[in-house]
Write an enzyme that holds these catalytic residues in place. Sequence first.
Site, PDB file in Angstrom:
ATOM      1  N   ASP A 108     -25.920   7.693  45.059  1.00  0.00           N
ATOM      2  CA  ASP A 108     -24.579   7.766  44.472  1.00  0.00           C
ATOM      3  C   ASP A 108     -23.951   6.393  44.280  1.00  0.00           C
ATOM      4  OD1 ASP A 108     -24.147   7.064  47.083  1.00  0.00           O
ATOM      5  OD2 ASP A 108     -22.817   8.729  47.567  1.00  0.00           O
ATOM      6  N   LYS A 156      -5.915  -4.158  44.910  1.00  0.00           N
ATOM      7  CA  LYS A 156      -7.188  -3.801  45.540  1.00  0.00           C
ATOM      8  C   LYS A 156      -8.082  -5.019  45.796  1.00  0.00           C
ATOM      9  CE  LYS A 156      -7.209   0.848  43.518  1.00  0.00           C
ATOM     10  NZ  LYS A 156      -7.926   1.827  42.688  1.00  0.00           N
TER      11      LYS A 156
END
Length: 229
Positions: A108, A156
Amino acid sequence: MVRALILAGGFGKRLQPLTLDRPKPLIEIGGKPILQWQIEWLSKQGVKDIVLAVGYLRTKVFEVMGDGSKFGVRLFYSVEEEPLGTGGAIKNAMKFLEDEVFIVLNGDIITNLSIKPLIEELHGNVISTIALVPMRSPYGIVHVDHEGFITEFREKPLLDYLINAGVYAFTKDIFKYLPDKGDIEVTAFPKLAGERRIRGVIYRDVYWKSVDTVKDVEEVEKVITEVYA
């Protein structure tokens, strides 16, 4: 070149409803399944024999990926009849991984890191190396001065912590440490760390993203062509 094992058997519950009719690694980003991006990334680094550890909706993986010839690689399938965890999945694939050194990655992640440094650090007493990347804050950061005035907004940012990137290199000695069922992160890795047989390889100037939510899919969609340009 070495073989690689992609752990592609998970349910991907946090990605529902996208994973109701397909396993997580078959979710498409930029018109290709995550697995295809990973296979092409490995192939460019000389990895042509790739094992897929499959479980949930595995027939979908067989149908989409086939024998790998359309991607210029050879694909092999290690089937899990029940969830075995990351450690159990690697042990279950042992018959496909007979070479002295092999690569393992989670099914993933999207990254462009080089696997060569991981392999190069497998020497002496070391039987496992882990790719480490700086942790990115999931939130924007606000800086405040001593009077309470906001001085800066940072969206972020990378933090001063390293996280497991889910890409590993192993020697075949790892099989002596693997559980029949359970995650390698909580079984074999702590034991190897205690024996000083595991090293971390830090990557700072690479792209890395774990695709865990629909928002992650949307974020990767925006940059995927640049990542693999």
